[in-house]
Write an enzyme that holds these catalytic residues in place. Structure first.
Site, short mmCIF file in Angstrom:
data_model
loop_
_atom_site.label_atom_id
_atom_site.label_comp_id
_atom_site.label_asym_id
_atom_site.label_seq_id
_atom_site.Cartn_x
_atom_site.Cartn_y
_atom_site.Cartn_z
N PHE A 156 4.75 -6.81 24.51
CA PHE A 156 5.72 -6.61 23.30
C PHE A 156 4.99 -6.02 22.33
O PHE A 156 5.70 -5.76 21.20
CB PHE A 156 6.45 -7.76 23.01
CG PHE A 156 7.10 -8.19 24.54
CD1 PHE A 156 8.50 -7.53 24.74
CD2 PHE A 156 6.83 -9.27 25.00
CE1 PHE A 156 8.92 -7.68 26.11
CE2 PHE A 156 7.61 -9.68 26.30
CZ PHE A 156 8.70 -9.03 26.70
N GLU A 159 2.51 -0.60 18.08
CA GLU A 159 1.32 0.19 17.65
C GLU A 159 1.27 -0.07 15.90
O GLU A 159 2.43 -0.43 15.51
CB GLU A 159 1.34 1.47 17.84
CG GLU A 159 1.11 1.77 19.40
CD GLU A 159 1.10 3.33 19.64
OE1 GLU A 159 0.97 4.16 18.80
OE2 GLU A 159 1.22 3.61 20.90
N LYS A 210 11.42 -6.42 29.81
CA LYS A 210 10.81 -5.25 28.78
C LYS A 210 11.62 -4.19 28.50
O LYS A 210 11.84 -3.82 27.56
CB LYS A 210 9.73 -4.66 29.69
CG LYS A 210 8.94 -3.86 29.22
CD LYS A 210 8.18 -3.83 28.03
CE LYS A 210 7.65 -2.64 27.18
NZ LYS A 210 6.77 -2.93 26.16
N ASN A 214 13.01 -3.11 24.52
CA ASN A 214 12.83 -1.75 24.07
C ASN A 214 14.23 -1.10 23.82
O ASN A 214 14.50 -0.42 22.94
CB ASN A 214 11.92 -0.90 24.87
CG ASN A 214 10.42 -0.87 24.40
OD1 ASN A 214 10.30 -1.99 23.38
ND2 ASN A 214 9.38 -0.51 24.97
N PHE A 256 14.25 -3.66 12.42
CA PHE A 256 14.72 -2.48 13.14
C PHE A 256 16.02 -2.05 12.55
O PHE A 256 16.89 -1.45 13.39
CB PHE A 256 14.58 -2.70 14.63
CG PHE A 256 13.34 -2.44 15.20
CD1 PHE A 256 12.24 -3.12 14.76
CD2 PHE A 256 13.05 -1.45 15.91
CE1 PHE A 256 11.08 -2.96 15.26
CE2 PHE A 256 11.87 -0.88 16.52
CZ PHE A 256 10.48 -1.89 15.99
N ASN A 258 15.96 0.06 9.77
CA ASN A 258 15.64 1.04 8.84
C ASN A 258 16.18 2.53 9.26
O ASN A 258 15.50 3.01 10.41
CB ASN A 258 14.08 1.01 8.72
CG ASN A 258 13.55 -0.24 7.71
OD1 ASN A 258 14.39 -0.19 6.79
ND2 ASN A 258 12.64 -0.66 8.34
N CYS A 267 6.90 4.97 23.68
CA CYS A 267 7.34 3.88 24.42
C CYS A 267 9.15 3.74 24.36
O CYS A 267 9.65 4.03 25.39
CB CYS A 267 7.01 2.53 24.02
SG CYS A 267 5.40 2.25 23.88
N ARG A 334 2.35 10.92 19.84
CA ARG A 334 3.25 11.11 20.98
C ARG A 334 4.73 10.99 20.81
O ARG A 334 5.18 10.11 20.28
CB ARG A 334 2.66 10.12 22.14
CG ARG A 334 1.44 10.72 22.75
CD ARG A 334 0.94 9.33 23.56
NE ARG A 334 0.55 8.31 22.99
CZ ARG A 334 0.39 7.14 23.67
NH1 ARG A 334 0.31 7.09 24.97
NH2 ARG A 334 0.09 6.01 22.93
#
Ligand code: UGA
Length: 437
Positions: A156, A159, A210, A214, A256, A258, A267, A334
């Site tokens: 989890f 970056e 997972k 996400n 999360f 914003n 991802c 990416r």
């Protein structure tokens, strides 16, 4: 305890340096010889805060980097952290994973150890039982659960905070059968992260967790982005105040929310598409997930529409893009929304100049001489007719009237509300802020 990590991307390399710092014997393995050579010299293949320093320290101690898989014969644990990219259909492409586990299987065949293999890579539900486990058993001629352990262990980390997230995860998920290997794995993670909840479940559920994680994050972002579009139509309304306040409700949570140009990166977009594809394949119409994805795509169109509305025809117009990474504190471009914006502007024959504190080189590899690369923030503004702030890099907060005076036309589109509290001599448009009538 000897540990091997197969695949030295963000997840693998972060795990390698963290485990090495905790005193484990770590072998970081990757098929990419050039990448291994660079890592061995203490140079990270990507920018990640704090990583290079830990890498250099690790290399002085017990961290070894190699493209030779044979070292895994003598390790106790193997973490598989290879990429599972997106295929044309939207489903994940397991070819890299299959190659990695075939090689691992062949090597553990003659091993005296009973290794535990952790699959950290993101794979759709059923992949372990239907694909990974049979390949491993066939190539190793050994039995999972008896001769070696096989555990789904989704990751989890984000970056830009990869080291901290690896050291202090919010949860550890261990999916698989209740064997001696599962007990050993539980002990290992309890020692590594003493106060972290450990969820023990089966493979399919671990794989689904997972995607649930996400896709929920993507849903939150699309939700606030849609609200930000509504706010823009209400003179004076401010999406950040809305987000801050609803975030105080513990049932919602403040993170999360914003509003911005949409979610990017390697991802969230890929996992959304994979879950949509998987959902359809099991006969469930993914109506909400589809809407989340569509809302994200629309956000990009909104930016192009706003630029065109203000500048008119974009042919030969000088436009500055600030930030090309998919978020701050990374050089990763990416699936960056900013890169998509540039592509669209080039199609309309605009003259694009960019500036990013870390991602200039990576951006150059995509556009070469099709765009201009500014030497500094100040340089990026020269002759510009419109500045679009795509990423909230701290450095962009420095924009002031003196810097802005370099622009030919003073127009800023702020997708992250970086300059919202500044008095600037400029026509200013911010995503999520209702324009005054
Ligand atoms: C994401 C997840 O956050 C991690 O938990 C997960 O482990 C990782 O994917 C993965 O699957 O490997 P990451 O790709 O590093 O992590 O990026 P995020 O921090 O999630 O950001 C994704 C995108 O959403 C960025 O473009 C960011 O700018 C955008 N975002 C994020 C917003 O627009 N608003 C927000 O409030 C948060």
């Amino acid at each position: 305890m000897k540990v091997a990590i197969v695949g030295l991307g963000f997840v693998g390399l972060s795990l390698a340096v963290v485990l090495s710092a905790k005193g484990y014997d770590v072998f970081g393995i990757d098929v990419d010889v050039k990448k291994c050579n660079s890592i061995r010299k203490g140079i990270s293949p990507f920018f990640e805060p704090g990583l290079e320093k830990m890498l250099k320290n690790g290399l002085k101690k017990k961290l070894k980097i190699s493209d030779d898989f044979s070292v895994i014969k003598n390790v106790d644990m193997i973490f598989v952290t290879v990429g599972t990219p997106q295929s044309k259909s939207g489903a994940i492409d397991l070819s890299i994973m299959k190659n990695a586990i075939k090689t691992i299987g062949k090597i553990i065949r003659d091993s005296k150890k009973n290794q535990i293999i952790f699959i950290k890579s993101t794979v759709t539900p059923g992949s372990m039982e239907k694909i990974i486990l049979p390949i491993l058993e066939n190539t190793s001629k050994r039995k999972a659960g008896k001769d070696f352990g096989l555990i789904s262990n989704p990751e989890f980390l984000q970056e830009s905070s990869a080291i901290k997230d690896t050291e202090y995860p919010h949860a550890v998920v261990l999916g698989g059968y209740q064997t001696k290997f599962m007990n050993k794995a539980k002990k290992f993670f309890t020692k590594l992260h003493s106060n972290t909840p450990i969820i023990i479940t089966n493979h399919q559920t671990a794989e689904m967790i997972k995607y649930a994680n996400n896709s929920f994050l993507a849903t939150k972002i699309s939700f606030i982005n849609q609200l930000s579009n509504i706010c823009q139509k209400i003179p004076g309304a401010n999406v950040d105040d809305v987000a801050k306040t609803i975030g105080l409700d513990p049932r919602i949570g403040k993170l999360f929310l914003n509003a911005g140009p949409g979610y990017g990166g390697s991802c969230l977009p890929k996992d959304m598409r994979a879950l949509i594809n998987f959902s359809s394949s099991v006969g469930i119409e993914p109506s909400l997930l589809n809407a989340v994805e569509k809302t994200n795509e629309k956000q990009l169109e909104n930016i192009i529409f706003k630029i065109s509305k203000t500048l008119g025809k974009l042919k030969n117009k000088h436009i500055t893009i600030l930030g090309t990474s998919f978020k701050p504190d990374t050089d990763d471009i990416r699936d960056s929304i900013s890169i998509e914006v540039i592509k669209k502007l080039l199609k309309k024959e605009a003259k694009v100049k960019i500036f990013d504190p870390k991602a200039m080189e990576n951006t150059k590899n995509v556009f070469n001489d099709k765009i201009e690369y500014a030497k500094s923030l100040s340089d990026s503004l020269q002759k510009s007719e419109c500045v679009v702030i795509m990423v909230h890099w701290k450095e962009f907060e420095k924009l002031n009237n003196s810097l802005i005076s370099k622009m030919k036309k003073k127009f800023i589109i702020d997708c992250r509300r970086v300059l919202i509290n500044k008095e600037l001599d400029v026509k200013y448009y911010a995503i999520g802020i209702g324009e005054k009538l």
